[in-house]
Design a protein around this motif. Structure first.
Motif, PDB file in Angstrom:
ATOM      1  N   GLU A 167     -34.351  22.140 -28.950  1.00  0.00           N
ATOM      2  CA  GLU A 167     -33.055  21.494 -28.748  1.00  0.00           C
ATOM      3  C   GLU A 167     -32.109  21.798 -29.920  1.00  0.00           C
ATOM      4  OE1 GLU A 167     -31.435  17.030 -27.760  1.00  0.00           O
ATOM      5  OE2 GLU A 167     -33.593  17.397 -27.615  1.00  0.00           O
ATOM      6  N   VAL A 168     -32.667  21.744 -31.141  1.00  0.00           N
ATOM      7  CA  VAL A 168     -31.846  22.033 -32.326  1.00  0.00           C
ATOM      8  C   VAL A 168     -31.389  23.496 -32.282  1.00  0.00           C
ATOM      9  CG1 VAL A 168     -31.795  22.123 -34.851  1.00  0.00           C
ATOM     10  CG2 VAL A 168     -33.000  20.265 -33.712  1.00  0.00           C
ATOM     11  N   LEU A 169     -32.297  24.384 -31.898  1.00  0.00           N
ATOM     12  CA  LEU A 169     -31.950  25.803 -31.829  1.00  0.00           C
ATOM     13  C   LEU A 169     -30.799  26.030 -30.846  1.00  0.00           C
ATOM     14  CD1 LEU A 169     -32.496  28.750 -32.623  1.00  0.00           C
ATOM     15  CD2 LEU A 169     -34.230  28.849 -30.801  1.00  0.00           C
ATOM     16  N   GLU A 170     -30.880  25.369 -29.723  1.00  0.00           N
ATOM     17  CA  GLU A 170     -29.823  25.499 -28.707  1.00  0.00           C
ATOM     18  C   GLU A 170     -28.473  25.050 -29.283  1.00  0.00           C
ATOM     19  OE1 GLU A 170     -29.059  23.436 -24.482  1.00  0.00           O
ATOM     20  OE2 GLU A 170     -31.157  23.915 -24.928  1.00  0.00           O
ATOM     21  N   GLN A 171     -28.502  23.935 -30.039  1.00  0.00           N
ATOM     22  CA  GLN A 171     -27.261  23.414 -30.637  1.00  0.00           C
ATOM     23  C   GLN A 171     -26.723  24.366 -31.704  1.00  0.00           C
ATOM     24  OE1 GLN A 171     -28.349  19.528 -32.048  1.00  0.00           O
ATOM     25  NE2 GLN A 171     -28.326  18.626 -30.010  1.00  0.00           N
ATOM     26  N   VAL A 172     -27.629  24.932 -32.500  1.00  0.00           N
ATOM     27  CA  VAL A 172     -27.213  25.870 -33.557  1.00  0.00           C
ATOM     28  C   VAL A 172     -26.528  27.086 -32.924  1.00  0.00           C
ATOM     29  CG1 VAL A 172     -28.174  27.566 -35.195  1.00  0.00           C
ATOM     30  CG2 VAL A 172     -28.861  25.179 -35.361  1.00  0.00           C
ATOM     31  N   ILE A 173     -27.142  27.605 -31.864  1.00  0.00           N
ATOM     32  CA  ILE A 173     -26.598  28.796 -31.204  1.00  0.00           C
ATOM     33  C   ILE A 173     -25.241  28.489 -30.562  1.00  0.00           C
ATOM     34  CG2 ILE A 173     -26.966  30.425 -29.287  1.00  0.00           C
ATOM     35  CD1 ILE A 173     -29.980  30.324 -30.047  1.00  0.00           C
ATOM     36  N   MET A 174     -25.141  27.295 -29.949  1.00  0.00           N
ATOM     37  CA  MET A 174     -23.889  26.909 -29.300  1.00  0.00           C
ATOM     38  C   MET A 174     -22.765  26.760 -30.328  1.00  0.00           C
ATOM     39  SD  MET A 174     -23.831  24.000 -26.416  1.00  0.00           S
ATOM     40  CE  MET A 174     -23.248  22.703 -27.489  1.00  0.00           C
ATOM     41  N   ARG A 175     -23.099  26.143 -31.478  1.00  0.00           N
ATOM     42  CA  ARG A 175     -22.074  25.932 -32.510  1.00  0.00           C
ATOM     43  C   ARG A 175     -21.652  27.274 -33.119  1.00  0.00           C
ATOM     44  NH1 ARG A 175     -21.209  22.504 -37.327  1.00  0.00           N
ATOM     45  NH2 ARG A 175     -23.086  21.294 -37.004  1.00  0.00           N
ATOM     46  N   ASP A 176     -22.611  28.179 -33.342  1.00  0.00           N
ATOM     47  CA  ASP A 176     -22.284  29.518 -33.865  1.00  0.00           C
ATOM     48  C   ASP A 176     -21.291  30.191 -32.935  1.00  0.00           C
ATOM     49  OD1 ASP A 176     -24.148  29.274 -35.846  1.00  0.00           O
ATOM     50  OD2 ASP A 176     -25.519  30.794 -35.091  1.00  0.00           O
ATOM     51  N   LYS A 177     -21.560  30.059 -31.646  1.00  0.00           N
ATOM     52  CA  LYS A 177     -20.739  30.732 -30.639  1.00  0.00           C
ATOM     53  C   LYS A 177     -19.316  30.152 -30.684  1.00  0.00           C
ATOM     54  CE  LYS A 177     -20.878  31.505 -25.634  1.00  0.00           C
ATOM     55  NZ  LYS A 177     -20.234  32.807 -25.631  1.00  0.00           N
ATOM     56  N   ARG A 178     -19.223  28.814 -30.708  1.00  0.00           N
ATOM     57  CA  ARG A 178     -17.900  28.192 -30.705  1.00  0.00           C
ATOM     58  C   ARG A 178     -17.127  28.550 -31.980  1.00  0.00           C
ATOM     59  NH1 ARG A 178     -18.852  22.693 -30.686  1.00  0.00           N
ATOM     60  NH2 ARG A 178     -19.304  22.559 -28.492  1.00  0.00           N
ATOM     61  N   ASP A 179     -17.811  28.518 -33.127  1.00  0.00           N
ATOM     62  CA  ASP A 179     -17.131  28.773 -34.402  1.00  0.00           C
ATOM     63  C   ASP A 179     -16.765  30.244 -34.588  1.00  0.00           C
ATOM     64  OD1 ASP A 179     -17.392  26.089 -34.963  1.00  0.00           O
ATOM     65  OD2 ASP A 179     -19.071  26.321 -36.363  1.00  0.00           O
ATOM     66  N   SER A 180     -17.587  31.144 -34.043  1.00  0.00           N
ATOM     67  CA  SER A 180     -17.305  32.551 -34.308  1.00  0.00           C
ATOM     68  C   SER A 180     -16.467  33.206 -33.218  1.00  0.00           C
ATOM     69  CB  SER A 180     -18.606  33.330 -34.503  1.00  0.00           C
ATOM     70  OG  SER A 180     -19.367  33.255 -33.334  1.00  0.00           O
ATOM     71  N   GLU A 181     -16.370  32.548 -32.045  1.00  0.00           N
ATOM     72  CA  GLU A 181     -15.596  33.171 -30.966  1.00  0.00           C
ATOM     73  C   GLU A 181     -14.225  32.542 -30.771  1.00  0.00           C
ATOM     74  OE1 GLU A 181     -17.972  33.349 -27.428  1.00  0.00           O
ATOM     75  OE2 GLU A 181     -19.437  34.696 -28.364  1.00  0.00           O
ATOM     76  N   ARG A 182     -13.917  31.491 -31.557  1.00  0.00           N
ATOM     77  CA  ARG A 182     -12.604  30.849 -31.373  1.00  0.00           C
ATOM     78  C   ARG A 182     -11.504  31.829 -31.792  1.00  0.00           C
ATOM     79  NH1 ARG A 182     -13.832  26.855 -36.275  1.00  0.00           N
ATOM     80  NH2 ARG A 182     -13.211  28.246 -37.931  1.00  0.00           N
ATOM     81  N   GLU A 183     -10.291  31.578 -31.233  1.00  0.00           N
ATOM     82  CA  GLU A 183      -9.216  32.532 -31.490  1.00  0.00           C
ATOM     83  C   GLU A 183      -8.685  32.458 -32.901  1.00  0.00           C
ATOM     84  OE1 GLU A 183      -6.194  32.426 -28.478  1.00  0.00           O
ATOM     85  OE2 GLU A 183      -7.766  32.666 -26.955  1.00  0.00           O
ATOM     86  N   ILE A 184      -8.623  31.226 -33.429  1.00  0.00           N
ATOM     87  CA  ILE A 184      -8.027  31.064 -34.746  1.00  0.00           C
ATOM     88  C   ILE A 184      -9.099  30.934 -35.835  1.00  0.00           C
ATOM     89  CG2 ILE A 184      -7.674  28.574 -34.279  1.00  0.00           C
ATOM     90  CD1 ILE A 184      -4.995  29.482 -36.163  1.00  0.00           C
ATOM     91  N   ALA A 185      -8.910  31.703 -36.915  1.00  0.00           N
ATOM     92  CA  ALA A 185      -9.803  31.656 -38.079  1.00  0.00           C
ATOM     93  C   ALA A 185     -11.277  31.607 -37.687  1.00  0.00           C
ATOM     94  CB  ALA A 185      -9.445  30.458 -38.966  1.00  0.00           C
ATOM     95  N   PRO A 186     -11.751  32.546 -36.873  1.00  0.00           N
ATOM     96  CA  PRO A 186     -13.164  32.511 -36.490  1.00  0.00           C
ATOM     97  C   PRO A 186     -14.068  32.695 -37.708  1.00  0.00           C
ATOM     98  CG  PRO A 186     -12.190  34.594 -35.853  1.00  0.00           C
ATOM     99  CD  PRO A 186     -11.066  33.741 -36.357  1.00  0.00           C
ATOM    100  N   SER A 187     -15.268  32.125 -37.612  1.00  0.00           N
ATOM    101  CA  SER A 187     -16.226  32.245 -38.697  1.00  0.00           C
ATOM    102  C   SER A 187     -16.705  33.687 -38.782  1.00  0.00           C
ATOM    103  CB  SER A 187     -17.405  31.322 -38.396  1.00  0.00           C
ATOM    104  OG  SER A 187     -18.385  31.456 -39.376  1.00  0.00           O
ATOM    105  N   LYS A 188     -16.363  34.354 -39.865  1.00  0.00           N
ATOM    106  CA  LYS A 188     -16.841  35.734 -40.075  1.00  0.00           C
ATOM    107  C   LYS A 188     -16.686  36.088 -41.551  1.00  0.00           C
ATOM    108  CE  LYS A 188     -12.499  38.107 -39.347  1.00  0.00           C
ATOM    109  NZ  LYS A 188     -11.681  38.983 -38.608  1.00  0.00           N
ATOM    110  N   PRO A 189     -17.493  37.041 -42.037  1.00  0.00           N
ATOM    111  CA  PRO A 189     -17.351  37.408 -43.450  1.00  0.00           C
ATOM    112  C   PRO A 189     -16.025  38.127 -43.683  1.00  0.00           C
ATOM    113  CG  PRO A 189     -19.319  38.430 -42.454  1.00  0.00           C
ATOM    114  CD  PRO A 189     -18.560  37.772 -41.356  1.00  0.00           C
ATOM    115  N   ALA A 190     -15.386  37.864 -44.810  1.00  0.00           N
ATOM    116  CA  ALA A 190     -14.189  38.616 -45.189  1.00  0.00           C
ATOM    117  C   ALA A 190     -14.630  40.063 -45.440  1.00  0.00           C
ATOM    118  CB  ALA A 190     -13.593  38.011 -46.455  1.00  0.00           C
ATOM    119  N   ALA A 191     -13.693  40.998 -45.319  1.00  0.00           N
ATOM    120  CA  ALA A 191     -14.039  42.410 -45.498  1.00  0.00           C
ATOM    121  C   ALA A 191     -14.627  42.657 -46.889  1.00  0.00           C
ATOM    122  CB  ALA A 191     -12.799  43.264 -45.287  1.00  0.00           C
ATOM    123  N   ASP A 192     -14.195  41.864 -47.868  1.00  0.00           N
ATOM    124  CA  ASP A 192     -14.675  42.064 -49.241  1.00  0.00           C
ATOM    125  C   ASP A 192     -15.701  41.001 -49.662  1.00  0.00           C
ATOM    126  OD1 ASP A 192     -12.766  40.094 -49.116  1.00  0.00           O
ATOM    127  OD2 ASP A 192     -11.739  40.661 -50.961  1.00  0.00           O
TER     128      ASP A 192
END
Ligand code: DC
Length: 219
Positions: free
Chosen positions: A155-180
């Motif tokens: 259940e925790v794994l499912e939540q972690v994956i869902m939150r990663d998806k929401r945070d990294s796929e959102r249109e504004i300021a998605p979670s991702k490493p800066a180029a530097d």
């Protein structure tokens, strides 16, 4: 000096950021707490998380003295935060507070999702802390079970994956490493080893010491 520590949920970035700040004598801001507090203020008034007007108002009048509220630490607050964090106007309402915090002497360590990319693109050091989703779910479920919360690893794994998806796929300021940014993969590292790797990296970047082998360039 400004140090940006970004990374996904349960990557250990918060613990790391706190220790780094103490080590270098810098201020520390857990920026996730801002989004968590906005969500808390909406829910406590019976308002919906996708009520844009209410969310923006909550962000504008946020009382930063309430960021230590233990109620912000729970899983529900994290999930709720991830929902309000998708609203562009909420993010811009919280921008100035974060930048002002970073600019205050002697400098700061900020942890979040978009510190290196949006909030402090000029940061002296940018670290993107990663760990595999299974490892993050394992850490999180151990933590929850120790706190007496009965929840399965799956259940925790499912939540972690869902939150990663929401945070990294959102249109504004998605979670991702800066180029530097430098990546710090903590999948196989304990907190002490992760801390040492981060300190070595910061020391190297700011001209003080050698690098750690656990760190590699993001791009
Ligand atoms: O780091 P955390 O788990 O406390 O963050 C909670 C949520 O807040 C996260 O899922 C996304 C959002 N957040 C964000 O969008 N930008 C940040 N700088 C920090 C957190």
């Amino acid at each position: 000096m400004i140090i940006a520590i970004d990374g996904p949920a349960a990557s250990g970035k918060g613990t790391l950021a706190k220790r780094i700040a103490a080590h270098f004598g810098l201020n520390h801001l857990d920026t996730g707490a801002l989004y968590r507090a906005v969500a808390r203020d909406l829910l406590s008034r019976g308002l919906k998380l996708d009520d844009v007007w209410a969310a923006v108002t909550a962000a504008r009048v946020l009382d930063s003295r309430t960021l230590d509220d233990p109620a912000l630490r729970g899983r529900t607050a994290g999930e709720a935060a991830s929902i309000v964090a998708k609203i562009p106007e909420v993010r811009s309402a919280l921008l100035k507070f974060q930048r002002d915090f970073a600019a205050r002497p002697p400098g700061a360590v900020l942890d979040g999702r978009d510190i290196g990319t949006v909030i402090c693109p000029q940061a002296d050091v940018k670290i993107f802390v990663t760990a595999g989703p299974e490892e993050r779910a394992r850490r999180r479920s151990t933590e929850l079970n120790a706190a007496g919360i009965a929840i399965s690893f799956e259940e925790v794994l499912e939540q972690v994956i869902m939150r990663d998806k929401r945070d990294s796929e959102r249109e504004i300021a998605p979670s991702k490493p800066a180029a530097d940014a430098d990546l710090l993969d903590t999948t196989h590292l304990g907190i002490d080893a992760s801390f040492k790797a981060a300190v070595d990296l910061i020391a190297a970047k700011t001209g003080l010491a050698g690098r750690s082998s656990h760190v590699r360039r993001a791009h």
